[in-house]
Design a protein around this motif. Structure first.
Motif, PDB file in Angstrom:
ATOM      1  N   LYS A 176      -3.041  11.106 -35.525  1.00  0.00           N
ATOM      2  CA  LYS A 176      -3.421   9.494 -35.435  1.00  0.00           C
ATOM      3  C   LYS A 176      -2.227   8.713 -36.376  1.00  0.00           C
ATOM      4  O   LYS A 176      -1.812   7.603 -35.714  1.00  0.00           O
ATOM      5  N   TYR A 177      -1.994   9.092 -37.475  1.00  0.00           N
ATOM      6  CA  TYR A 177      -0.980   8.322 -38.240  1.00  0.00           C
ATOM      7  C   TYR A 177       0.464   8.225 -37.496  1.00  0.00           C
ATOM      8  O   TYR A 177       1.096   6.983 -37.599  1.00  0.00           O
ATOM      9  N   TYR A 178       0.947   9.271 -36.984  1.00  0.00           N
ATOM     10  CA  TYR A 178       2.315   9.405 -36.550  1.00  0.00           C
ATOM     11  C   TYR A 178       2.275   9.247 -35.098  1.00  0.00           C
ATOM     12  O   TYR A 178       3.362   9.309 -34.451  1.00  0.00           O
ATOM     13  N   GLY A 179       1.322   8.709 -34.485  1.00  0.00           N
ATOM     14  CA  GLY A 179       1.215   8.118 -32.912  1.00  0.00           C
ATOM     15  C   GLY A 179       1.185   9.281 -32.159  1.00  0.00           C
ATOM     16  O   GLY A 179       1.618   9.034 -31.051  1.00  0.00           O
ATOM     17  N   MET A 180       0.791  10.445 -32.412  1.00  0.00           N
ATOM     18  CA  MET A 180       0.715  11.512 -31.402  1.00  0.00           C
ATOM     19  C   MET A 180      -0.603  11.514 -30.597  1.00  0.00           C
ATOM     20  O   MET A 180      -1.381  12.527 -30.354  1.00  0.00           O
ATOM     21  N   THR A 181      -0.901  10.393 -29.992  1.00  0.00           N
ATOM     22  CA  THR A 181      -2.117   9.858 -29.364  1.00  0.00           C
ATOM     23  C   THR A 181      -1.850   9.541 -28.015  1.00  0.00           C
ATOM     24  O   THR A 181      -2.779   9.294 -27.288  1.00  0.00           O
ATOM     25  N   GLU A 182      -0.639   9.409 -27.599  1.00  0.00           N
ATOM     26  CA  GLU A 182      -0.244   8.728 -26.171  1.00  0.00           C
ATOM     27  C   GLU A 182      -0.409   9.716 -25.253  1.00  0.00           C
ATOM     28  O   GLU A 182       0.436  10.617 -25.295  1.00  0.00           O
ATOM     29  N   ALA A 183      -1.320   9.474 -24.242  1.00  0.00           N
ATOM     30  CA  ALA A 183      -1.474  10.385 -22.947  1.00  0.00           C
ATOM     31  C   ALA A 183      -0.096  10.507 -22.340  1.00  0.00           C
ATOM     32  O   ALA A 183       0.515   9.740 -21.850  1.00  0.00           O
ATOM     33  N   GLY A 184       0.109  11.869 -21.928  1.00  0.00           N
ATOM     34  CA  GLY A 184       1.484  11.989 -21.279  1.00  0.00           C
ATOM     35  C   GLY A 184       2.638  12.498 -22.148  1.00  0.00           C
ATOM     36  O   GLY A 184       3.616  13.179 -21.688  1.00  0.00           O
TER      37      GLY A 184
END
Length: 359
Positions: A176-184
């Motif tokens: 969540k903190y490092y932005g590893m949540t963007e689909a694809g």
């Protein structure tokens, strides 16, 4: 070794503790405080076995205070609640993770980041403000301030859900903190152990493309067929690693043993992020050239605060995510620790405390 409970102020407890650097666990009588106005008392039913438990038992990080009762992936049932407790009732399914206290007033605590509080009180191998020691979940009960107690969703299994309180929140918070949540986007998960296998499941729930990076070829089928990873990369094969250069947006490094970082950095794209959540007992060498010439980032992340941990539990309940576990009795714990040291577990031991702990 035992601690005598003061009548009216403390209550008797029982667990398994290590008393020296051998790390061998054996039955142990001690005491917990009586349930206060802000407290919840848990009857412990299950407790996960984290690799950090093993490090602490053997004093591999250098700050173990014996005797030590490990365990910070605790789930059970609330048996007492203080008069000021508003979030829980007797009979609720509840959990306790890595911390049981913090100052509550510093900037970190005010931002729901109690896990980074300078005065954090860990669930075990730590000290309360009154100087008493904290003892963990390899025991029959625990008393915790309501702020640090979590509500366990009804559709999460207590046994397989226990490891989420450390392994789950560790990978969830970092993603969540490092932005590893963007689909694809493409995430590499280095290491397929207790943290790594949960990371694969959570990453897939976020919609990421996931590649498991491991030195063990026998984990390829498990990674893809059992856990749902999209691909597998054998880190011990130079040709395979070369073919993957510049292919991943992020790498979540869950490896808890000393290992080279250069191969992982090479696999990242420009602007890629390597985030480590494992805790090796020896320093890692960080090569600077690939950071500078690829504008890459190396970061770290711990477990989350209480608000985020509850968010993670609810997320995992929604997506039917739990750990893959091997359930053991408490009297099997020393053998389990020997196996854990050899990475001989798929993927997390959980102690059936409620059915196996007796004096």
């Amino acid at each position: 070794m035992s601690t005598t409970a003061e009548e009216g102020k403390q209550q008797k407890a029982f667990g398994w503790a290590a008393t020296d650097q051998s790390g061998t666990l054996s039955p142990f009588n001690f005491s917990r405080r009586e349930n206060g106005d802000e407290d919840v008392t848990l009857k412990i039913l299950y407790c996960g076995v984290c690799h950090s438990d093993l490090h602490v038992l053997k004093n591999e990080w250098g700050f173990t205070s014996y005797p030590v009762v490990p365990g910070h992936e605790i789930v059970g049932v609330a048996t007492k609640v203080g008069k000021n407790v508003t979030k829980f009732r007797v009979g609720d399914r509840v959990g306790v993770g890595v911390l049981v206290g913090s100052c509550k007033t510093c900037e970190c605590c005010q931002q729901d980041l109690e896990n980074y509080c300078p005065q954090i009180i860990f669930t075990f191998n730590s000290y309360n403000p009154d100087g008493t020691k904290t003892y963990g979940g390899y025991s029959d009960m625990i008393v915790v301030d309501q702020r640090y107690v979590l509500r366990f969703p009804d559709n999460l299994p207590l046994d397989a859900g226990a490891p989420l309180l450390c392994a789950g929140i560790t990978v969830y918070s970092s993603m969540k903190y490092y932005g590893m949540t963007e689909a694809g986007k493409h995430l590499g998960v280095a290491g397929l152990g207790g943290l790594g296998h949960v990371a694969v499941k959570i990453a897939k729930a976020f919609g990421l493309k996931v590649t498991v990076i491991s030195s063990s070829l026998d984990k390829e089928s498990e990674a893809i067929n059992r856990l749902g990873a999209d691909s597998f990369l054998l880190s011990s094969d130079p040709a395979k690693m070369k073919s993957a250069i510049g292919s991943m947006d992020y790498i979540l490094d869950t490896v808890s043993a000393a290992h080279p970082l250069l191969p992982l950095l090479s696999v990242l794209k420009v602007n890629g992020k390597l985030v480590t959540v494992g805790l090796p007992n020896k320093p890692l060498e960080l090569p600077v050239f690939p950071l500078v010439f690829g504008r890459k980032l190396v970061g770290g992340s711990d477990v989350g605060g209480m608000k985020e941990t509850q968010e993670m539990l609810d997320f995992c309940a929604k997506h039917n995510i739990a750990a893959d576990i091997e359930l053991i009795r408490i009297d099997e714990i020393n053998t389990a620790m020997e196996r854990l040291a050899k990475s001989d577990v798929r993927y997390r031991f959980v102690i059936d405390v409620g059915n196996s702990l007796s004096q």
